[in-house]
Enzyme design. Structure first.
Site: not given
Ligand code: IMP
Length: 429
Positions: A16-17, A414, A299, A41
């Site tokens: 998502k980031g 990528g 994380t 992210h």
């Protein structure tokens, strides 16, 4: 003018980031609306990698405003460390770029301690990130939470800690963990409170003003649909509403505000922590995904479980989020696999299921029914448009969109920003 929600369409970690970072070009405000620093992210810009846990990924764009909505749970220490790191990189020159809603619930040291102690003591582990997320949301719903607006007022904060800590220490003692000291908490958190004052604001109002001003807003979801507290694979879920609807309650906007919902989907599937995963692989294909896709949690560093793309689960995400488009990430990771499998149904006790079962016992027993597609060896990492992709890759994309009954609007080939093919811009740009 358009307001767009980005959600994870799987079990989180969909990339998502990167997508938020790309869409931020079109928005003025980027808003986080749920979760906390259980998220991670990863953004790769040029040669530099930045991992953000709390601050919206849009922060790397100068001049964009990043908002943390009331639905988020905030660990002040992690938040302030993230700010320091960004400032050291020359990002976030103007503090007004960042606004945290006063109704955000604060993750306290006892939340983290209880999260860890519960997991350690439990015979049915969830595999949490140990960041205190669940216990903080428990207190929010139990109406005994501490909000940012309380933290910045030392007298109110001290009173709340005095009221709450004896019970928390009883719980910790029951779980076999040491008690926490009231004065230590006050000393540490009063300092955070004074530093956080700068960022305190009203996110719902800020968004409303931005929209009235003709600006575009991007809502950035964390975790993923299948980890949603209400609709995910309960109890192996996180404690917030990760689905697109969470953007309304977690940022303070009405449903009519949302124009587009883009679900981020990896071209395969991963899961961290415990819980059922019908297409999970324990073979060389799974190893390929883990190694080529660097599937380790950003994380916690935990290895992610890997498996084939699951359309049954994806259709559930399309329905729950009202998805108007799919952003398909990490397509390049599939390069080199001779054949690709995609799960289009589940076999359960001789019956074919095409919808995601709610009953976890049923899901545990489901066997994936696969369609087999041809793989490719061509390097697709430099493709700039859909026409640069070999026909076999385009067939894969067409099939996924057809089976999921949702168009693909973006393909990532990528980790870098420029390794992205946009088929349709949800902001209409
Ligand atoms: P919690 O959110 O720390 O309570 O963890 C609950 C479950 O959600 C565990 O299975 C975690 O591994 C998972 N989880 C939480 N945040 C993320 C994330 O950002 N990506 C993937 N899984 C997550």
């Amino acid at each position: 003018m358009s307001n767009v929600v980005i959600v994870g369409a799987q079990w989180g970690d969909e990339g998502k980031g990167k997508v938020v970072d790309i869409y931020t070009e079109n928005a003025t405000e980027v808003v986080r609306y749920q979760g906390g620093n259980n998220a991670g992210h990863t953004l790769v810009i040029g040669e530099e990698t930045t991992v953000l846990h709390l601050i919206p990924s849009g922060i790397l764009h100068p001049g964009k405003r990043c908002l943390i909505g009331n639905g988020v749970v905030l660990d002040p220490k992690v938040f302030l460390e993230e700010i320091s790191k960004l400032k050291a990189k020359g990002v976030l020159e103007d503090d007004r770029q960042l606004v945290v809603d006063g109704n955000v619930h604060i993750i306290m040291p006892y939340h983290v301690a209880i999260d860890k102690a519960r997991e350690a003591a439990s015979s049915r582990k969830i595999g949490t990130t140990g960041r205190g997320i669940g216990p903080t949301y428990e207190d929010k719903i139990g109406r005994r939470g501490i909000r940012l607006a309380d933290l910045v007022r030392p007298d109110v904060f001290a009173r709340r800690v005095k009221e709450l800590l004896p019970e928390k220490n009883q719980i910790l003692s029951f779980l076999g963990a040491p008690p926490l000291d009231e004065q230590e908490i006050l000393d540490e958190y009063n300092e955070y409170g004074s530093l956080l004052q700068t960022y305190l604001g009203h996110v719902g109002l800020t968004i409303d003003r931005a929209i009235k001003n003709g600006e575009n807003v991007l809502f950035e979801g964390a975790q993923g649909t299948l980890l949603d507290i209400d609709h995910g694979t309960y109890p192996f879920v996180t404690s917030s509403n990760c689905i697109a609807g969470g953007a309304c309650t977690g940022a303070g906007v009405g449903p009519g505000t949302i124009d587009e919902v883009i679900g981020i989907t990896k071209a395969y599937l991963t899961r961290v922590g415990e819980g059922p995963f019908p297409t999970e692989l324990d073979d060389d294909n799974g190893k390929h995904m883990a190694e080529v896709g660097h599937e380790f949690g950003s994380t916690t560093g935990r290895p992610r479980r890997c498996g084939w793309l699951d359309i049954v689960a994806l259709k559930e995400a399309v329905r729950l989020n009202g998805m108007t488009g799919i952003a398909l990430t990490k397509l390049d990771v599939l390069t080199g696999l001779p054949t690709l499998k995609v799960c289009t149904g589940y076999s359960y006790r001789g019956e074919l299921l095409e919808t995601f079962p709610r009953d976890l016992d049923v899901l545990q027993e489901c066997q994936p029914v696969y369609e087999v597609l041809e793989g490719w060896n061509d390097n697709i990492a430099d493709a700039k448009s859909i026409d640069d992709l070999p026909p076999v890759v385009r067939t894969y994309l067409d099939k996924v969109a057809e089976w999921a009954a949702c168009p693909i609007v973006l393909v990532s080939v990528g980790p870098r920003r420029d390794q992205t093919i946009q088929l349709k811009n949800p902001f209409g740009a």
